[in-house]
Write a protein that holds these residues in place. Structure first.
Motif, PDB file in Angstrom:
ATOM      1  N   GLU A 103      20.052  22.934   3.301  1.00  0.00           N
ATOM      2  CA  GLU A 103      20.385  23.973   2.338  1.00  0.00           C
ATOM      3  C   GLU A 103      19.170  24.885   2.232  1.00  0.00           C
ATOM      4  O   GLU A 103      18.032  24.411   2.234  1.00  0.00           O
ATOM      5  N   SER A 104      19.415  26.189   2.157  1.00  0.00           N
ATOM      6  CA  SER A 104      18.284  27.110   2.170  1.00  0.00           C
ATOM      7  C   SER A 104      18.407  28.173   1.090  1.00  0.00           C
ATOM      8  O   SER A 104      19.471  28.758   0.894  1.00  0.00           O
ATOM      9  N   ARG A 105      17.290  28.403   0.411  1.00  0.00           N
ATOM     10  CA  ARG A 105      17.176  29.563  -0.474  1.00  0.00           C
ATOM     11  C   ARG A 105      16.025  30.443   0.025  1.00  0.00           C
ATOM     12  O   ARG A 105      15.407  31.166  -0.734  1.00  0.00           O
ATOM     13  N   LYS A 106      15.768  30.339   1.343  1.00  0.00           N
ATOM     14  CA  LYS A 106      14.706  31.152   1.939  1.00  0.00           C
ATOM     15  C   LYS A 106      15.346  32.097   2.945  1.00  0.00           C
ATOM     16  O   LYS A 106      16.037  31.650   3.871  1.00  0.00           O
ATOM     17  N   PRO A 107      15.112  33.388   2.797  1.00  0.00           N
ATOM     18  CA  PRO A 107      15.743  34.360   3.709  1.00  0.00           C
ATOM     19  C   PRO A 107      15.371  34.057   5.163  1.00  0.00           C
ATOM     20  O   PRO A 107      14.212  33.752   5.467  1.00  0.00           O
ATOM     21  N   ASP A 120       0.846  -1.202   0.000  1.00  0.00           N
ATOM     22  CA  ASP A 120       0.000   0.000   0.000  1.00  0.00           C
ATOM     23  C   ASP A 120       0.883   1.253   0.000  1.00  0.00           C
ATOM     24  O   ASP A 120       0.527   2.277  -0.591  1.00  0.00           O
ATOM     25  N   LEU A 121       2.011   1.148   0.708  1.00  0.00           N
ATOM     26  CA  LEU A 121       3.004   2.221   0.703  1.00  0.00           C
ATOM     27  C   LEU A 121       4.274   1.647   0.091  1.00  0.00           C
ATOM     28  O   LEU A 121       4.664   0.515   0.414  1.00  0.00           O
ATOM     29  N   VAL A 122       4.912   2.398  -0.779  1.00  0.00           N
ATOM     30  CA  VAL A 122       6.152   1.896  -1.391  1.00  0.00           C
ATOM     31  C   VAL A 122       7.299   2.858  -1.097  1.00  0.00           C
ATOM     32  O   VAL A 122       7.124   4.083  -1.071  1.00  0.00           O
ATOM     33  N   TYR A 123       8.455   2.267  -0.856  1.00  0.00           N
ATOM     34  CA  TYR A 123       9.642   3.006  -0.435  1.00  0.00           C
ATOM     35  C   TYR A 123      10.645   2.979  -1.555  1.00  0.00           C
ATOM     36  O   TYR A 123      10.872   1.933  -2.154  1.00  0.00           O
ATOM     37  N   GLY A 124      11.233   4.118  -1.828  1.00  0.00           N
ATOM     38  CA  GLY A 124      12.228   4.104  -2.889  1.00  0.00           C
ATOM     39  C   GLY A 124      13.091   5.348  -2.883  1.00  0.00           C
ATOM     40  O   GLY A 124      12.846   6.296  -2.139  1.00  0.00           O
ATOM     41  N   SER A 125      14.093   5.302  -3.698  1.00  0.00           N
ATOM     42  CA  SER A 125      15.028   6.416  -3.846  1.00  0.00           C
ATOM     43  C   SER A 125      14.625   7.220  -5.072  1.00  0.00           C
ATOM     44  O   SER A 125      14.202   6.648  -6.090  1.00  0.00           O
ATOM     45  N   GLU A 126      14.705   8.539  -4.949  1.00  0.00           N
ATOM     46  CA  GLU A 126      14.287   9.425  -6.028  1.00  0.00           C
ATOM     47  C   GLU A 126      15.290  10.561  -6.133  1.00  0.00           C
ATOM     48  O   GLU A 126      15.952  10.883  -5.151  1.00  0.00           O
ATOM     49  N   PRO A 127      15.343  11.220  -7.269  1.00  0.00           N
ATOM     50  CA  PRO A 127      16.163  12.433  -7.329  1.00  0.00           C
ATOM     51  C   PRO A 127      15.619  13.466  -6.354  1.00  0.00           C
ATOM     52  O   PRO A 127      14.405  13.609  -6.207  1.00  0.00           O
ATOM     53  N   LEU A 128      16.479  14.156  -5.663  1.00  0.00           N
ATOM     54  CA  LEU A 128      16.058  15.239  -4.777  1.00  0.00           C
ATOM     55  C   LEU A 128      15.523  16.379  -5.642  1.00  0.00           C
ATOM     56  O   LEU A 128      16.198  16.793  -6.603  1.00  0.00           O
ATOM     57  N   PRO A 129      14.332  16.889  -5.349  1.00  0.00           N
ATOM     58  CA  PRO A 129      13.822  18.016  -6.140  1.00  0.00           C
ATOM     59  C   PRO A 129      14.760  19.219  -6.028  1.00  0.00           C
ATOM     60  O   PRO A 129      15.455  19.386  -5.020  1.00  0.00           O
ATOM     61  N   ASP A 130      14.739  20.034  -7.047  1.00  0.00           N
ATOM     62  CA  ASP A 130      15.502  21.293  -6.985  1.00  0.00           C
ATOM     63  C   ASP A 130      14.953  22.163  -5.869  1.00  0.00           C
ATOM     64  O   ASP A 130      13.749  22.141  -5.581  1.00  0.00           O
ATOM     65  N   ILE A 131      15.825  22.928  -5.256  1.00  0.00           N
ATOM     66  CA  ILE A 131      15.406  23.873  -4.219  1.00  0.00           C
ATOM     67  C   ILE A 131      15.204  25.228  -4.886  1.00  0.00           C
ATOM     68  O   ILE A 131      16.174  25.880  -5.298  1.00  0.00           O
ATOM     69  N   ALA A 132      13.959  25.628  -5.026  1.00  0.00           N
ATOM     70  CA  ALA A 132      13.652  26.892  -5.696  1.00  0.00           C
ATOM     71  C   ALA A 132      13.852  28.058  -4.735  1.00  0.00           C
ATOM     72  O   ALA A 132      13.991  27.868  -3.525  1.00  0.00           O
ATOM     73  N   GLU A 133      13.853  29.247  -5.297  1.00  0.00           N
ATOM     74  CA  GLU A 133      13.901  30.457  -4.482  1.00  0.00           C
ATOM     75  C   GLU A 133      12.749  30.417  -3.470  1.00  0.00           C
ATOM     76  O   GLU A 133      11.614  30.103  -3.844  1.00  0.00           O
ATOM     77  N   GLY A 134      13.022  30.672  -2.191  1.00  0.00           N
ATOM     78  CA  GLY A 134      11.974  30.646  -1.155  1.00  0.00           C
ATOM     79  C   GLY A 134      11.806  29.282  -0.516  1.00  0.00           C
ATOM     80  O   GLY A 134      10.965  29.119   0.370  1.00  0.00           O
ATOM     81  N   GLN A 135      12.594  28.303  -0.956  1.00  0.00           N
ATOM     82  CA  GLN A 135      12.473  26.952  -0.393  1.00  0.00           C
ATOM     83  C   GLN A 135      13.739  26.578   0.371  1.00  0.00           C
ATOM     84  O   GLN A 135      14.769  27.246   0.295  1.00  0.00           O
ATOM     85  N   PHE A 136      13.628  25.486   1.107  1.00  0.00           N
ATOM     86  CA  PHE A 136      14.810  24.920   1.761  1.00  0.00           C
ATOM     87  C   PHE A 136      14.653  23.410   1.848  1.00  0.00           C
ATOM     88  O   PHE A 136      13.551  22.881   1.674  1.00  0.00           O
ATOM     89  N   SER A 137      15.762  22.726   2.061  1.00  0.00           N
ATOM     90  CA  SER A 137      15.700  21.273   2.257  1.00  0.00           C
ATOM     91  C   SER A 137      15.869  20.980   3.745  1.00  0.00           C
ATOM     92  O   SER A 137      16.597  21.670   4.462  1.00  0.00           O
ATOM     93  N   LEU A 138      15.140  19.954   4.180  1.00  0.00           N
ATOM     94  CA  LEU A 138      15.131  19.593   5.597  1.00  0.00           C
ATOM     95  C   LEU A 138      15.494  18.122   5.701  1.00  0.00           C
ATOM     96  O   LEU A 138      14.869  17.278   5.048  1.00  0.00           O
ATOM     97  N   ARG A 139      16.518  17.817   6.501  1.00  0.00           N
ATOM     98  CA  ARG A 139      16.841  16.408   6.760  1.00  0.00           C
ATOM     99  C   ARG A 139      16.081  15.998   8.014  1.00  0.00           C
ATOM    100  O   ARG A 139      16.260  16.588   9.086  1.00  0.00           O
ATOM    101  N   LEU A 140      15.217  14.981   7.904  1.00  0.00           N
ATOM    102  CA  LEU A 140      14.391  14.590   9.037  1.00  0.00           C
ATOM    103  C   LEU A 140      15.226  13.915  10.114  1.00  0.00           C
ATOM    104  O   LEU A 140      16.093  13.069   9.812  1.00  0.00           O
ATOM    105  N   THR A 141      14.964  14.305  11.352  1.00  0.00           N
ATOM    106  CA  THR A 141      15.509  13.583  12.491  1.00  0.00           C
ATOM    107  C   THR A 141      14.501  12.514  12.917  1.00  0.00           C
ATOM    108  O   THR A 141      14.829  11.332  12.994  1.00  0.00           O
ATOM    109  N   TYR A 142      13.269  12.956  13.181  1.00  0.00           N
ATOM    110  CA  TYR A 142      12.215  12.028  13.590  1.00  0.00           C
ATOM    111  C   TYR A 142      10.999  12.179  12.687  1.00  0.00           C
ATOM    112  O   TYR A 142      10.638  13.300  12.291  1.00  0.00           O
TER     113      TYR A 142
END
Lengths: 336, 336
Positions: B80-84, B21-43
């Protein structure tokens, strides 16, 4: 005056109230002890909850004992008093007996003001228990906001007619549900409801879909059964349901009730709250003042359905469960 | 970092969540657009409501689309952040994705304070969504008064453990309901609940009759089904029921629900109110301050059930519906 006429509960009804469940007769008038007075009833209020009191189901005050005088909302004037400060002619209203004269120490009664220009039937039939029921149920539990959609079942009954008008005063769109064209015409034409659904000739759910396509914010519930379900299924997120009565089930002989809508209550974050008007007794001065103000400035009209003769009470009370009344049902025990 | 791992909803589960019902996989990381940031999950927080989001039943926010990344409560640090104003290492929590890294504009997230002496799992697992759920549900809807009796189902779960301790802080007598001796011992021995009923080995109704012979003032409802009915039947007049969850029904394939107790709600003047924690979002500062204060002064303890490995999430979430978790269930995605 040495005798009185009184209705006593002879048997607990099974299903509809039957002949003989209540018996009417003449009895010696009880002695008036120190601290008591006698009250000659002007009006007896007949209310859906009377049927609950006749039963021994779980209820909100003790049921009427078999053999006891039937309990009812009453108003009347003092005949003879042995209670300091209470004088012949004083007007009282509250909980009393289905009798032409009752002897009481005043428990459950309070003074009813004489209001110039307002007939006693209207004052008692509005400011007695139905007005506060409508006032606190709608305002405290329903929390009406301008522009919201309010549905009122039993719209032409004692409580319903007041609920809808308070809803209009608070800026709601008000949809009544009532039985028959005459009642629907009355609540829209005379009382200013925005619409009324005739449950005897219309599909309530389909009518609600048409009249309230975006859903219902407040359901002032008095009826239960299929009508309640039709309204409940159309409640909006954060909807409120003051649960005032379930008249459709009071004569039921099985425990069948509408199903639980627990998941829907959760997902739409509904509030359902049961109440009884006496829960708000400490605030009756507030409701009385507001209701009277609206009556005097013409924003609150009420209709009483006054029927003569205490000896008819056991027959008349049954009309509540078949929609036979049109407005607040009162028995005129003594001409006012 | 050019790829990420993510769980996507492949099919809407029918009944229990099944493999695939849920599938797990590896994907390309989306581009980080202006105003966005990437978050590495801890929990990643696993919560009963996850199952609701996988379905297309009526619910309180849009369901997860088939094919979309699974939604979940998350906390993590900015990579990584492109958000002020948002900088690498900043800590955020809120609604996100079942992923090791997510790219976001910050919608649904807010900053999680770093609290000296409080591990991140405890801070996130308490101050995240379960603490405010307990706080507003119990205090706003339950309105606990000193000396009242509070029943909490799922007592050793994320929300339940907090509800019971707030109930004690407010002077209530607190009865938990949990599955198994270990959980019951924990809530009475460690958390100070007055009693706990083990629903796996005890008749809940009989135990309530013994532990609360005068009835229940507040039922903090999380479970539904037979346990809810057992509590509901024992509510006191003017009882309140914050309706927080109905976990026993989330995997049901039929629409069967406990029956309506409309007459009882009326006669006992009960209040039932469904709620979702996000309804109270404008007041999260209030709950955060109170909860943190109680944590720091030792009056609020919480237990987290932390399991390693994002790849285990789809298996672990199922434990919620069988009582396999003991405390707030968290997946450790990245060591803190």
């Amino acid at each position: 005056m040495t005798t009185r006429n009184v209705w006593r509960l002879a048997h607990r009804p099974v299903g509809d109230i039957a002949d003989g469940d209540l018996v009417y007769g003449s009895e010696p008038l009880p002695d008036i002890a120190e601290g008591q007075f006698s009250l000659r009833l002007t009006y007896l209020s007949l209310d859906p909850t009377n049927r609950i009191w006749m039963s021994d189901q779980e209820q909100y005050m003790p049921p009427v004992d078999v053999g006891a005088a039937m309990r009812g909302g009453v108003c009347g004037r003092v005949v003879e008093s042995r209670k300091p400060g209470v004088n012949p002619g004083d007007l009282f209203a509250g909980l009393g007996e289905w009798a032409d004269v009752m002897v009481t120490d005043g428990t459950g009664l309070s003074r009813l003001p004489e209001i110039p220009g307002v007939p006693l039937a209207a004052a008692f039939g509005t400011l007695g228990l139905v007005g506060p029921t409508a006032y606190f149920g709608l305002l405290d539990i329903g929390q009406p906001q301008p522009g919201e959609t309010l549905v009122v079942s039993a719209a032409a009954g004692g409580v319903g007619q007041i609920v809808g008008q308070i809803g209009k005063i608070k800026g709601c769109r008000v949809i009544g549900i009532a039985g028959g064209k005459a009642k629907c015409d009355y609540v829209t034409g005379e009382l200013g409801f925005d619409a009324c659904i005739d449950y005897k000739s219309q599909d309530v759910g389909a009518a609600l879909d048409r009249l309230a396509p975006d859903g219902i914010d407040i359901n002032f519930e008095q009826v239960g059964g299929d009508i309640m379900v039709a309204v409940l299924q159309r409640m909006k997120t954060f909807g409120r349901m003051p649960l005032c009565g379930l008249i459709s089930s009071y004569n039921a002989t099985t425990a069948s009730e509408p199903p639980g809508y627990w998941t829907m209550m959760l997902m739409r974050r509904l509030t359902v709250r049961g109440f009884i008007v006496t829960d708000f007794a400490p605030r009756f001065a507030e409701s009385g003042q507001a209701l009277l103000g609206w009556m005097l400035d013409g924003r609150l009209k009420t209709r009483q359905d006054v029927r003569p003769g205490l000896d008819n009470a056991a027959r008349l009370v049954r009309e509540l469960y078949t929609g036979g009344n049109f407005g607040k049902l009162l028995v005129e025990v003594t001409p006012p």
